[in-house]
Design an enzyme around this catalytic site. Structure first.
Site, PDB file in Angstrom:
ATOM      1  N   LYS A  45      68.507  15.337  67.865  1.00 12.50           N
ATOM      2  CA  LYS A  45      67.194  15.115  68.481  1.00 12.50           C
ATOM      3  C   LYS A  45      66.219  14.530  67.447  1.00 12.50           C
ATOM      4  CE  LYS A  45      65.870  19.931  67.546  1.00 12.50           C
ATOM      5  NZ  LYS A  45      65.823  21.296  68.144  1.00 12.50           N
ATOM      6  N   ARG A 143      60.717  30.527  75.853  1.00  7.43           N
ATOM      7  CA  ARG A 143      60.205  29.174  75.690  1.00  7.43           C
ATOM      8  C   ARG A 143      60.881  28.362  76.787  1.00  7.43           C
ATOM      9  NH1 ARG A 143      61.589  26.009  70.178  1.00  7.43           N
ATOM     10  NH2 ARG A 143      63.410  25.567  71.445  1.00  7.43           N
ATOM     11  N   HIS A 175      69.168  29.721  73.314  1.00  7.73           N
ATOM     12  CA  HIS A 175      68.687  29.396  71.973  1.00  7.73           C
ATOM     13  C   HIS A 175      68.061  30.651  71.370  1.00  7.73           C
ATOM     14  CE1 HIS A 175      67.633  26.631  68.845  1.00  7.73           C
ATOM     15  NE2 HIS A 175      66.356  26.526  69.128  1.00  7.73           N
ATOM     16  N   ARG A 231      75.989  24.845  67.583  1.00  8.44           N
ATOM     17  CA  ARG A 231      75.060  23.759  67.880  1.00  8.44           C
ATOM     18  C   ARG A 231      74.105  23.539  66.699  1.00  8.44           C
ATOM     19  NH1 ARG A 231      73.040  26.388  72.398  1.00  8.44           N
ATOM     20  NH2 ARG A 231      71.126  26.659  71.240  1.00  8.44           N
ATOM     21  N   TYR A 274      40.315   9.412  44.617  1.00  7.41           N
ATOM     22  CA  TYR A 274      39.093   9.793  45.352  1.00  7.41           C
ATOM     23  C   TYR A 274      38.530  11.137  44.931  1.00  7.41           C
ATOM     24  CZ  TYR A 274      40.074   6.167  48.876  1.00  7.41           C
ATOM     25  OH  TYR A 274      40.303   4.996  49.526  1.00  7.41           O
ATOM     26  N   CYS A 321      46.143   9.697  48.722  1.00  9.76           N
ATOM     27  CA  CYS A 321      45.351   8.865  49.630  1.00  9.76           C
ATOM     28  C   CYS A 321      46.218   8.437  50.814  1.00  9.76           C
ATOM     29  CB  CYS A 321      44.823   7.647  48.886  1.00  9.76           C
ATOM     30  SG  CYS A 321      44.056   8.067  47.307  1.00  9.76           S
ATOM     31  N   ASP A 323      47.608   5.600  51.403  1.00 12.78           N
ATOM     32  CA  ASP A 323      48.688   4.675  51.095  1.00 12.78           C
ATOM     33  C   ASP A 323      49.324   4.896  49.732  1.00 12.78           C
ATOM     34  OD1 ASP A 323      47.584   3.252  53.345  1.00 12.78           O
ATOM     35  OD2 ASP A 323      46.026   2.577  51.945  1.00 12.78           O
TER      36      ASP A 323
HETATM   37  C1  LIG Z   1      66.898  22.047  67.618  1.00  9.67           C
HETATM   38  C2  LIG Z   1      67.867  22.857  68.343  1.00  9.67           C
HETATM   39  C3  LIG Z   1      69.076  23.261  67.743  1.00  9.67           C
HETATM   40  C4  LIG Z   1      69.379  23.043  66.285  1.00  9.67           C
HETATM   41  O1  LIG Z   1      68.613  23.927  65.523  1.00  9.67           O
HETATM   42  P1  LIG Z   1      68.751  23.968  63.915  1.00  9.67           P
HETATM   43  O2  LIG Z   1      67.900  25.113  63.514  1.00  9.67           O
HETATM   44  O3  LIG Z   1      68.222  22.678  63.420  1.00  9.67           O
HETATM   45  O4  LIG Z   1      70.188  24.146  63.616  1.00  9.67           O
HETATM   46  C5  LIG Z   1      70.007  23.903  68.532  1.00  9.67           C
HETATM   47  N1  LIG Z   1      69.749  24.164  69.827  1.00  9.67           N
HETATM   48  C6  LIG Z   1      68.612  23.829  70.433  1.00  9.67           C
HETATM   49  C7  LIG Z   1      68.394  24.152  71.853  1.00  9.67           C
HETATM   50  C8  LIG Z   1      67.621  23.173  69.712  1.00  9.67           C
HETATM   51  O5  LIG Z   1      66.463  22.855  70.309  1.00  9.67           O
END
Ligand SMILES: *Cc1c(COP(=O)(O)O)cnc(C)c1O
Length: 398
Positions: A45, A143, A175, A231, A274, A321, A323
């Protein structure tokens, strides 16, 4: 976010995010060891955590990853258009998402509510192709994901959709909220909740091909939570999912560097940048680095980070800054000349700066550092890339 380098040589700042594809392949191999018998979905992602989703996906698939995970259907379709045929799962949708393009492209849809499932079913009926669906179950993160009070309703609707063949049930997943505290009781509670969702799905006579829960942190610390697939995201990019517990044998893949733009003398008592927030206490030499907060060098880092030039570290002085920023080379100038490569963060080998160092200074996590590199930074790839088509070893600019 870095883009392809289409500018004439020397006309940009030269700031570069170099992605070491060998490191990605190495990290995938490390994670596959941790995964044991479970298969692996590589999370790419946010354009592969800003490392380039297509390049990372290609390397990961060549290194034995079976599936890809992304946030939006848009991200998934971009990979499909680039020729990626592996299973891809997208898990965050709008209230009015048109699922038809995902269904036609065989993109897996993570469903997080009863309303989303009915929208998917409606679009699949029109498309005359079964939608590939994974149930994203909320097991306690509160979530994204199907809330527990909707499980029965969703499973019932799913049963109808599967029997009329508008939906193919690919998986059930959830998750974790506290995976970076491996012994946190929430992890076991969430795993139990996922098991009970799975039991309800099975009791309804449905089969799912993949059950998955573990992100990077759980992949490397909780083998008991693997289910069928892990995952990981951040670990594949070589950043430790639990920095306090070590590096788990991972190698950071992103190095951010820029050529020194100017070297100049600054006399004792003179202020730099600055607001003159830093004043030279003695005659010294400074180097100008052509990266600033518009490129992801957060202004709050002013005077709080080191840059590596050659084998030495030099401290940031004065304000960062938009840039540019300045480092103090000391009275002798340390032999640094214009055009020398300054590393802002990278592998950390030999004590060099790491994304983790920035995260520590800024009281954030390295995820935010690597995804925050942007502006005029150009991305390039290094390494064999485990069979990247058309790419050879050595530094490759896209
Ligand atoms: C981003 C995400 C992951 C990966 O998480 P990491 O902490 O980067 O390993 C796995 N599952 C879901 C649903 C996520 O949103």
């Amino acid at each position: 976010m870095p883009v392809d380098d289409v500018t004439a040589v020397g006309s940009g700042t030269g700031a570069t995010a170099t992605i070491d594809l060998d490191a990605i392949a190495h990290n995938v191999a490390v994670l596959r060891e941790y995964a044991g018998d479970a298969s692996m979905m590589a999370v790419v992602k946010a354009d592969g955590y800003n490392h380039g989703a297509l390049a990372v996906a290609t390397v990961a698939l060549n290194a034995g990853v079976e599936e890809l995970g992304v946030t939006t259907i848009d991200e998934a379709l971009t990979l499909r258009r680039a020729g990626i045929t592996a299973p891809i799962l997208a898990w965050l949708h709008r209230h009015d998402t048109d699922f038809a393009p995902a269904i036609s492209a065989g993109v897996g849809i993570g469903v997080s509510s009863a309303a989303q499932l009915s929208a998917v079913v409606a679009d699949a009926r029109i498309a005359h192709v079964p939608a590939v669906v994974s149930l994203k179950v909320d097991t306690g993160l509160n979530r994204n994901g199907i809330p527990v009070e909707q499980w029965d309703e969703v499973i019932e609707a799913l049963g109808r959709a599967v029997s009329e063949e508008t939906v193919h049930l690919r998986g059930i997943f959830s998750h974790l909220a506290c995976a970076d505290s491996p012994q946190h009781p929430a992890n076991d509670r969430q795993a139990d909740n996922l098991r009970s969702a799975l039991a309800r799905v099975r009791a309804a006579g449905l089969q799912s091909e993949r059950v998955h829960l573990s992100n990077s942190a759980a992949t490397v610390t909780r083998p008991d939570l693997r289910f069928d697939m892990v995952r990981p995201g951040i670990a594949m990019y070589g950043l430790s999912p639990i920095p306090e517990l070590g590096d788990f044998g991972l190698r950071p893949a992103m190095t951010v560097s820029a050529p020194v733009a100017l070297v100049k003398k600054v006399g004792a008592g003179e202020g730099v940048s600055y607001g003159h927030t830093w004043t030279a206490r003695k005659d010294t030499t400074v180097a100008l680095i052509p990266m600033g907060y518009a490129d992801g060098v957060v202004r709050h880092l002013s005077g709080r980070f080191d840059v590596q030039i050659g084998s030495r570290l030099f401290p940031s002085v004065g304000r960062v800054c938009m840039d540019q920023c300045v480092v103090d080379l000391g009275p002798s100038g340390a032999g640094v000349t214009e055009g020398d490569t300054a590393i802002l963060f990278g592998s950390g080998d030999g004590g060099g700066p790491r994304a983790q160092d920035w995260a520590d200074r800024l009281d954030t996590i390295h995820y935010e550092i690597v995804t925050g590199i942007r502006g005029r930074v150009r991305r390039s790839y290094r390494g064999l890339g485990a069979g990247q088509p058309g790419k050879t070893s050595g530094e490759v600019t896209r």
